[in-house]
Design an enzyme around this catalytic site. Structure first.
Site, mmCIF file in Angstrom:
data_model
loop_
_atom_site.group_PDB
_atom_site.id
_atom_site.type_symbol
_atom_site.label_atom_id
_atom_site.label_comp_id
_atom_site.label_asym_id
_atom_site.label_seq_id
_atom_site.Cartn_x
_atom_site.Cartn_y
_atom_site.Cartn_z
ATOM 1 N N PRO A 16 39.158 43.620 32.196
ATOM 2 C CG PRO A 16 38.115 44.358 34.156
ATOM 3 C CD PRO A 16 37.939 43.436 32.986
ATOM 4 C CG MET A 17 43.742 41.857 32.872
ATOM 5 S SD MET A 17 44.660 40.677 31.848
ATOM 6 C CE MET A 17 43.962 40.997 30.228
ATOM 7 C CB VAL A 18 46.170 47.083 36.694
ATOM 8 C CG1 VAL A 18 47.293 48.081 36.938
ATOM 9 C CG2 VAL A 18 44.922 47.499 37.466
ATOM 10 C CB CYS A 116 40.108 45.022 43.062
ATOM 11 S SG CYS A 116 41.894 45.140 43.254
ATOM 12 C CE LYS A 155 36.593 41.103 36.365
ATOM 13 N NZ LYS A 155 37.605 41.205 37.407
ATOM 14 C CG HIS A 183 37.092 36.252 39.296
ATOM 15 N ND1 HIS A 183 38.233 36.925 39.669
ATOM 16 C CD2 HIS A 183 37.473 34.955 39.146
ATOM 17 C CE1 HIS A 183 39.247 36.089 39.744
ATOM 18 N NE2 HIS A 183 38.814 34.889 39.432
ATOM 19 C CG ASN A 214 36.581 36.969 34.982
ATOM 20 O OD1 ASN A 214 36.958 37.363 36.097
ATOM 21 N ND2 ASN A 214 37.403 36.883 33.949
ATOM 22 N N GLY A 216 38.057 31.725 33.968
ATOM 23 C CA GLY A 216 38.308 30.434 33.327
ATOM 24 C C GLY A 216 39.645 30.285 32.623
HETATM 25 C C1 FNR Z 1 43.461 41.560 36.730
HETATM 26 N N1 FNR Z 1 42.140 41.609 37.149
HETATM 27 C C2 FNR Z 1 41.486 42.822 37.222
HETATM 28 N N2 FNR Z 1 40.143 42.869 37.480
HETATM 29 C C3 FNR Z 1 39.465 44.031 37.451
HETATM 30 O O1 FNR Z 1 38.250 44.033 37.646
HETATM 31 N N3 FNR Z 1 40.124 45.208 37.177
HETATM 32 C C4 FNR Z 1 41.468 45.247 36.931
HETATM 33 O O2 FNR Z 1 42.011 46.326 36.660
HETATM 34 C C5 FNR Z 1 42.189 44.024 36.986
HETATM 35 N N4 FNR Z 1 43.547 43.984 36.774
HETATM 36 C C6 FNR Z 1 44.186 42.772 36.547
HETATM 37 C C7 FNR Z 1 45.504 42.744 36.098
HETATM 38 C C8 FNR Z 1 46.101 41.535 35.766
HETATM 39 C C9 FNR Z 1 47.519 41.523 35.245
HETATM 40 C C10 FNR Z 1 45.384 40.325 35.928
HETATM 41 C C11 FNR Z 1 46.013 39.000 35.569
HETATM 42 C C12 FNR Z 1 44.100 40.337 36.414
HETATM 43 C C13 FNR Z 1 41.357 40.361 37.306
HETATM 44 C C14 FNR Z 1 40.853 39.872 35.957
HETATM 45 O O3 FNR Z 1 40.042 40.819 35.298
HETATM 46 C C15 FNR Z 1 40.060 38.551 36.103
HETATM 47 O O4 FNR Z 1 38.959 38.760 36.939
HETATM 48 C C16 FNR Z 1 40.894 37.402 36.668
HETATM 49 O O5 FNR Z 1 42.215 37.383 36.146
HETATM 50 C C17 FNR Z 1 40.234 36.055 36.364
HETATM 51 O O6 FNR Z 1 40.049 35.869 34.973
HETATM 52 P P1 FNR Z 1 40.991 34.897 34.091
HETATM 53 O O7 FNR Z 1 42.399 35.397 34.260
HETATM 54 O O8 FNR Z 1 40.844 33.524 34.680
HETATM 55 O O9 FNR Z 1 40.475 34.992 32.703
#
Ligand code: FNR
Length: 339
Positions: A16-18, A116, A155, A183, A214, A216
């Site tokens: 999930p990523m905003v 978050c 998560k 994470h 998560n 990585g």
């Molecule tokens: C996130 N992350 C995140 N996590 C979550 O639970 N809900 C969300 O909406 C978001 N939004 C979000 C936006 C952006 C632009 C980033 C880069 C990250 C965190 C993400 O899901 C993840 O937990 C971390 O980025 C670590 O994983 P990676 O990046 O090492 O694969």
């Protein structure tokens, strides 16, 4: 194919990523090898304030807010694979969202974000604030697991003490969730800090449900590096955020495709689903973050419409044809005579 996520083992997952994990990015991730895709986090009261709309022109289902913003959009291609991530504020709103999600079969699982670290989440008692409120976590997850027929997951991030993290995940497992994504960083840590892969491994060994590793992305620049991350974390599933944000073909067995080709494909899909230009621009600029000296990156900065964006990627005619086909469909659907 089932309409819900039936198994969380051995899966490659778009995190999930905003603003990133919207429909076009989810579709690209699936086409390139992701098995499951999470949407961006949506706060429960925000989704409850939307109206469900079947968009027959685009072939999508949309949840639209009163200011006409599309809060969530989905299509048949991601059925059985799309997880709706929610942040939850109060039990009352949560109970209403149960009713909301039971009504239609639009999402394939629900995930609660308990990781978050942003100020608005913590202040609102959501996200990582929940990590130290086990009673509330239990209440939220039990309510969802008992009230929904689709799988529920959550998560989390790590707590400073291993025994506290283990107590938390065991309690979470006891609520009946289908999987838990971990994470490997603390609430206070940022992407530059090392992910604690060895702690994820201990967690994976201590529970009987799938643990999704998560955190990585920093060391995961190639498809082969995914296997190393899985080995280090002792998990069979991983959730990828930043590497997918920068190039969703990270899920591709044969290796990543060239960035500009991927950007063009992203824009093609985004236009097909009439994504707003601000979101297309945001995602493409994120993909191009290391290559902003390229002409396409500089031109993207100046775009103010879908048309501007289509020009950069040689998609003007494509977009014009799309719009004409939408118009035609609209006429057919609403039985209006073409002048
Ligand atoms: C996130 N992350 C995140 N996590 C979550 O639970 N809900 C969300 O909406 C978001 N939004 C979000 C936006 C952006 C632009 C980033 C880069 C990250 C965190 C993400 O899901 C993840 O937990 C971390 O980025 C670590 O994983 P990676 O990046 O090492 O694969």
């Amino acid at each position: 194919m089932t309409s819900f996520v039936s198994d969380y083992s051995n899966k490659l997952i778009l995190a999930p990523m905003v603003r990133i994990s919207t429909l076009p990015m989810r579709l690209l991730a699936l086409r390139y090898g992701a098995d499951i895709v999470y949407c961006e986090e949506v706060i429960d009261f925000k989704i409850l304030a939307t109206t469900r709309y079947e968009n027959k022109i685009l072939g999508t289902v949309e949840y639209i807010s009163s200011d006409e913003t599309v809060v969530f959009r989905t299509c048949p291609e991601e059925k059985g694979k799309v997880v709706f991530q929610m942040a939850s504020v109060t039990k009352l709103i949560l109970s209403k969202s149960l009713h909301f999600f039971s009504r239609e079969n639009d999402v394939s699982a629900i995930d609660i974000n308990m990781g978050c670290p942003k100020e608005f989440s913590i202040k609102g008692g959501m996200g990582a604030a929940l990590l130290t409120k086990p009673d509330k976590v239990k209440d939220i997850l039990t309510t969802l697991v008992n009230g929904l027929s689709i799988p529920v997951t959550c998560k989390i991030r790590l707590l400073p003490k291993l025994e506290d993290t283990l107590a938390l995940v065991k309690m979470i497992e006891g609520t009946g969730v289908a999987a838990i994504a971990v994470h490997g960083r603390l609430k206070e840590e940022r992407p530059r800090h090392k992910n604690r892969n060895h702690i994820i491994k201990i967690i994976a060994e201590s529970v009987n449900i799938p643990v999704i590793a998560n955190g990585g992305s920093k060391e995961m620049r190639t498809y082969d590096a995914i296997a190393t991350f899985l080995q280090e974390t002792g998990c069979t599933s991983t959730m990828i955020a930043r590497q997918a944000e920068w190039n969703p073909t990270i899920f591709r067995k044969e290796g990543k495709l060239p960035l500009l080709d991927v950007c063009k494909e992203y824009v093609t899909v985004a236009l097909q689903y009439n994504n707003v230009h601000t979101n297309i621009k945001y995602c493409v600029l994120n993909m191009m973050h290391e290559d902003m000296d390229l002409e396409e990156g500089q031109r993207m900065l100046a775009t103010a419409s879908q048309e501007d964006i289509s020009d950069i990627w040689g998609l003007r005619q494509y977009f014009q044809d799309l719009k004409a086909s939408w118009k035609k469909k609209e006429m057919e659907l609403f039985n209006t005579k073409i002048e």
